[in-house]
Design an enzyme around this catalytic site. Structure first.
Site, PDB file in Angstrom:
ATOM      1  CD  GLU A  21      43.881  36.998  21.378  1.00  0.00           C
ATOM      2  OE1 GLU A  21      43.111  37.804  20.803  1.00  0.00           O
ATOM      3  OE2 GLU A  21      44.236  37.125  22.566  1.00  0.00           O
ATOM      4  CG  LEU A 249      31.787  31.996  55.875  1.00  0.00           C
ATOM      5  CD1 LEU A 249      32.781  31.200  56.716  1.00  0.00           C
ATOM      6  CD2 LEU A 249      30.458  32.124  56.610  1.00  0.00           C
ATOM      7  CD  GLU A 253      25.684  42.030  49.856  1.00  0.00           C
ATOM      8  OE1 GLU A 253      24.536  42.532  49.854  1.00  0.00           O
ATOM      9  OE2 GLU A 253      26.421  41.984  48.850  1.00  0.00           O
ATOM     10  CB  VAL A 272      33.565  41.914  45.754  1.00  0.00           C
ATOM     11  CG1 VAL A 272      33.820  40.706  44.871  1.00  0.00           C
ATOM     12  CG2 VAL A 272      32.439  42.764  45.166  1.00  0.00           C
TER      13      VAL A 272
END
Length: 706
Positions: A21, A249, A253, A272
């Protein structure tokens, strides 16, 4: 341009795809000067970048519209005839090594490397991926490998047109852009290259290696407990989005959520959940809990809570109404989607195009297909301790970590999950507080446009493209401005409410009381605020010299409902009642505020000067030291007393803007009057100073007079 090859194609040279790259930028047969591409973009208001992941490499740029064709010509040569000049090799190896050196102090990169310890060593995911001077220069030289020849072979093998997707965004008609692309990019050969994922014959996670517990000491002071599961692939389920269902789910919060339970236990500050990896043959789903020190000590209980929540979901079964909520939300997002920044738009779109054909790739993120209960059940059945990795990161453990993480440094340890713990997590205790979320009261179901008001006088133009709002109400308590917006024809709006009071400026203690009041209010609104966020509504509450400001925006229909919920919490006694939960929350918020004030000693000199300038020229304006003295003795009771004084002497300034009519404005004014200007209770007894602490009587007297 997205090339569907990445670090999994490195073979015996870690970092080869990343190095390729870098080297593609270093001159081409048509434009041999290594600076030609970057100089052209810089001269015409552009920029470029690229990144390499496990299975793709993405190159992107932007430039002023008049010079798009010249940039495309130079860009196309990366994929046709890169030189991979020997003179640039050492410089770019050093650039790759510098990137890695920067990443060594980043916990995210360390976590990715540690996860490889739980991966099948025969799978390319188990290999280090970004490259260093050691892997790209020292080791190849010791084995007699010519890096230029290796790069040319790598490019010839994988940089094939059948593994590429290109997105060009310009102001020219599509036919003209297509003709340009054909002219510049048709020379890229189709070598019939094979996608690396099709070549892999082994699974990344195997039963004999799982479950595992990975322990790590992070660079930062963060504490984290994560559960990762290896799941069947959902790579083709572009529209059903089954893992989005579980992300919603586990990451919820609101009331009954996993986070709500963990917070009440004092174990967590945040959560998270989502898809960690999604590949052709497998997926990885993660639930990550940001822990308190007490939560780290109870990490086994946190993991049991996660498994208990998964078990509750299995017993409840897939819920079609939850799927339909998500479907409606995503549809509304797409229907009223705003334009994004072009460079990031083409970058994201090109990354999707290999698995989703055009034009579906444009909308696939927002379109949700039919409910598939069987698919959700199959995935939910996998959320057990069997194919599971526990990732635990903390600055301290009760045992010593002795292994050093390769390439990154830092201590870690890999352990098998204890049999007793595995049995406990396989049959977790039922936690009554855990339940499915409530229906979202903030979901918009009316997207119609409100017609502009009739009878209001024309409003003053302050600019050819802007005008001031109407001043529609002022009764001495509530001052109201209103602006109907129909320029962009979207059912959105904003409400800004400023509660102005001189009480905030009466003393440093009063100002810090305002700050703590706002923070306590935010804590009280977490569950409500999360539902609002899910419904694409946002809000912000701040304290300042003039008082407290509440701002919110989003789809207009339910914004008044959100404002009413915020005002209800602001005025509710239970928000500042001295319960154990509120006292713990207040203690945490106060400690954080004190820490921030003390850390101002480490501000840059110019930041310190700004504050001192304000102290000198704005009256009153408090120094950091005065604020620190003001907050140190504050209690939750003091903040509650401050709130009563604030609301007694308040005057409201309200701005309603967007898809609202005057009838909506009147309803909002009524809600503000009912919540903020309700009849005040009888005056309280004169405050008496508690023994053993200092009280700012000037501030209390000022509040009393208000």
């Amino acid at each position: 341009m997205c090339v569907y090859t990445g670090s999994w194609s490195d073979g015996a040279i870690p970092g080869l795809a990343h190095f390729c790259e870098h080297m593609c930028f270093m001159g081409t047969a048509k434009y041999p000067d290594v600076n030609e591409y970057s100089a052209y973009l810089n001269a015409h208001g552009g920029m470029s970048n690229a990144f390499t992941t496990d299975v793709n490499t993405n190159y992107f740029f932007d430039v002023s519209p008049d010079h798009l064709l010249g940039a495309l010509d130079r860009f196309a040569q990366f994929f046709i005839s890169p030189l991979f000049d020997d003179a640039s090799t050492d410089k770019e190896i050093q650039a790759v090594d510098s990137e890695h050196s920067k990443n060594k102090q980043n916990d995210v990169w360390r976590e990715m490397e540690l996860l490889r310890k739980a991966v099948n060593p025969k799978h390319p995911m188990s290999r280090f991926s970004t490259g260093t001077a050691e892997t790209l220069r020292t080791e190849p030289e010791s084995r007699g490998i010519n890096m230029r020849e290796t790069l040319l072979k790598f490019h010839a093998k994988y940089y094939s047109s059948n593994l590429m997707s290109l997105v060009v965004y310009g102001r020219e008609p599509c036919d003209a852009l297509e003709a340009t692309v054909i002219e510049y990019f048709s020379a890229i050969e189709d070598r019939g290259a094979t996608d690396i994922e099709a070549e892999i014959e082994v699974a990344p996670f195997i039963e004999e290696m799982l479950p595992k517990a990975l322990y790590q000491i992070p660079v930062t002071e963060a504490r984290k407990v994560s559960a990762l599961w290896s799941l069947p692939s959902v790579w083709r389920e572009v529209y059903k989005k089954p893992l989005q269902y579980y992300s919603h789910l586990f990451g919820h919060e609101g009331a009954g959520s996993l986070l709500s339970y963990l917070k009440k236990k004092g174990w967590a500050n945040g959560i998270v959940a989502g898809t960690y990896q999604n590949h052709v043959d497998y997926a990885v789903f993660v639930v990550e809990v940001e822990c308190t020190p007490e939560g780290m000590a109870a990490r086994d209980d946190i993991l049991e809570s996660i498994f208990s929540y998964a078990e509750m979901l299995r017993k409840a079964g897939p819920q079609e109404w939850i799927h339909e909520e998500t479907k409606k939300l995503k549809h509304a997002e797409f229907e009223f989607l705003q334009k994004s920044e072009p460079m990031h738009y083409v970058m994201n779109l090109s990354s999707k195009a290999f698995r989703v054909p055009f034009p579906e790739a444009i909308k696939c993120d927002w379109l949700v297909g039919d409910f598939d209960a069987a698919l959700l059940e199959r995935l939910g059945a996998c959320l057990t301790p069997d194919k599971f990795v526990a990732f635990i990161s903390s600055p301290e453990f009760e045992f010593e970590l002795t292994d050093e993480l390769p390439y990154y440094g830092g201590l870690y340890q890999v352990r098998d999950v204890d049999a007793a713990l595995r049995s406990r997590w396989a049959a977790p205790a039922v936690i009554p507080e855990l339940r499915l979320p409530d229906l979202n009261p903030f979901l918009t179901d009316d997207f119609s446009l409100v017609p502009p008001p009739v009878g209001l006088p024309a409003i003053k133009k302050v600019h050819p493209n802007a005008n001031v709002p109407h001043h529609v109400h002022d009764d001495g308590l509530i001052d109201v401005f209103y602006k109907h917006a129909d320029t962009f024809k979207v059912p959105k709006g904003s409400i800004n409410l400023r509660l102005r009071s001189h009480v905030v400026l009466s003393s440093p203690a009063a100002q810090m009381s305002a700050d703590l009041l706002v923070e306590m209010l935010k804590e009280a609104l977490i569950e409500i605020g999360y539902q609002a966020m899910c419904a694409n509504l946002s809000y912000e509450i701040t304290s300042g010299r003039s008082g407290v400001t509440i701002s919110m925006s989003g789809f207009s229909q339910k914004l008044p409902v959100l404002l009413n919920a915020v005002l209800e919490k602001l005025t509710a006694e239970e928000t500042l009642t001295a319960t154990e939960e509120n006292l713990n929350t207040f203690r945490r918020l106060k400690e954080s505020a004190i820490r921030d004030l003390k850390n101002t000693n480490f501000d840059q000199p110019y930041q310190f000067c700004f504050n001192e300038r304000n102290v000198a020229f704005i009256q009153p304006f408090w120094t950091y030291a005065q604020k620190l003295r003001g907050i140190e003795s504050l209690t939750l009771e003091d903040v509650a007393f401050f709130r009563r004084g604030l609301l007694r002497g308040v005057r409201a300034l309200l701005l309603v803007h967007g898809n609202f009519g005057l009838c909506h404005v009147n309803g909002i004014v009524g809600a503000v009057r009912e919540r903020i200007f309700a009849p005040a209770p009888a005056p309280e007894a004169v405050a008496v100073a508690p023994t053993g602490r200092t009280v700012d009587f000037a501030a209390l007297a000022e509040i009393g007079r208000a």
